[in-house]
Design a protein around this motif. Structure first.
Motif, PDB file in Angstrom:
ATOM      1  N   THR A 143       0.808  -1.213   0.000  1.00  0.00           N
ATOM      2  CA  THR A 143       0.000   0.000   0.000  1.00  0.00           C
ATOM      3  C   THR A 143       0.842   1.266   0.000  1.00  0.00           C
ATOM      4  O   THR A 143       0.353   2.343  -0.331  1.00  0.00           O
ATOM      5  N   GLY A 170       4.098  -0.097   4.646  1.00  0.00           N
ATOM      6  CA  GLY A 170       2.747  -0.349   4.165  1.00  0.00           C
ATOM      7  C   GLY A 170       2.314  -1.767   4.498  1.00  0.00           C
ATOM      8  O   GLY A 170       2.936  -2.461   5.307  1.00  0.00           O
ATOM      9  N   GLU A 183      -4.948   1.964   6.101  1.00  0.00           N
ATOM     10  CA  GLU A 183      -3.986   2.460   5.117  1.00  0.00           C
ATOM     11  C   GLU A 183      -4.588   3.487   4.166  1.00  0.00           C
ATOM     12  O   GLU A 183      -3.880   3.993   3.296  1.00  0.00           O
TER      13      GLU A 183
END
Length: 276
Positions: free
Chosen positions: A24, A30, A232
């Motif tokens: 991400t 991420g 996220e």
């Protein structure tokens, strides 16, 4: 046809694990994940593991490296941004948000073949198409420079539906991100239910992200609107006047392939998230 109780109570059958999804983020840690879908549903009293159980869902952290001080997004991506022109933004907040949008354009590799296309809408009571998806930087800059401040309500549901329509100018071989910048709760002609409905229509075709520009916008309200993984896809900024200072954070928030600004200017190597 008949069967006994044991034969009729069958568990579901799962497909093989999918490929790992792209990370991400390109830096500052991420998340990537893979999953198993159902090929044959359970019958009778048979059971099936839940979507996010360990049997069907794996996730792990990725790209746990510091972000450069200044970056350029060089991903192949169709990016649609919704700008908040509601009354709570104020004239000064609107000017700061517009300046941040111009700076983001400067830090984007616009290229329909191997880079970004960007589209922009603004929302208040009405939704205004500022510019359809394009890689024409001069046209985008002019459109943003010519925008006017509305100063009315916060029609987020309408924005999400407009974003879906804007995707008709997208590329089939490029992922899509639809990112709303907002400083307030949805208000007439939209509301929380309408906004959630608009977001649910958009999520199947675009990664939905939200940048909140005031603490008064509760994270718990926004999380149902955005794509998975929820954590996220929400970025918090304390005040619209801070937006010009957060362009680097916003770029690394949505972009999975970045380059240091100095390296970009010199044509050097990139920092890239794992491919799907």
């Amino acid at each position: 046809e008949t069967c006994d109780a044991l034969a009729c109570d069958r568990p579901c059958t799962l497909n093989d694990w999918s490929e790992w999804r792209a990370c991400t983020r390109a830096c500052e840690k991420g998340i990537r994940w893979r999953s198993r879908t159902v090929s044959k549903p359970a019958t009778g009293a048979g059971r099936c593991a839940r979507t996010f159980s360990k049997a069907r869902y794996h996730r792990e952290y990725c790209n746990d490296i510091p972000c450069p001080a200044e970056v350029v997004c060089v991903a192949t991506l169709d990016l649609i941004i919704g700008l908040d022109a509601s009354g709570s933004m104020t004239e000064d907040g609107w000017k700061s948000q517009s300046a941040a949008m111009l700076e983001l354009l400067e830090k984007s590799k616009l290229d329909a073949k191997a880079g970004l296309q960007i589209g922009i809408a603004k929302f208040a009571w009405d939704i205004t198409l500022v510019h359809h998806l394009t890689d024409d930087k001069k046209s985008l800059v002019k459109a943003v420079t010519d925008m006017s401040y509305d100063g009315w309500t916060t029609n987020l549901g309408g924005l999400f539906r407009t974003m879906k329509n804007m995707l008709q100018f997208g590329r089939r071989d490029a992922p899509s991100v639809c990112m709303a910048w907002t400083d307030g709760r949805p208000s007439y002609p939209s509301d929380e239910y309408d906004t959630a409905s608009g977001a649910s229509e958009l999520r199947p075709v675009c990664r939905v992200m939200v940048v909140t520009m005031r603490p008064a916008v509760p994270r718990e309200m926004v999380l149902p609107w955005v794509s998975h993984p929820k954590s996220e896809n929400v970025l918090s900024v304390d005040d619209p006047l801070e937006m010009t200072k957060k362009v680097n954070d916003i770029t690394t928030f949505y972009c999975a392939k970045i380059m240091r600004l100095d390296a970009y200017l010199m044509g050097q190597t990139t920092t890239e998230a794992p491919k799907k």
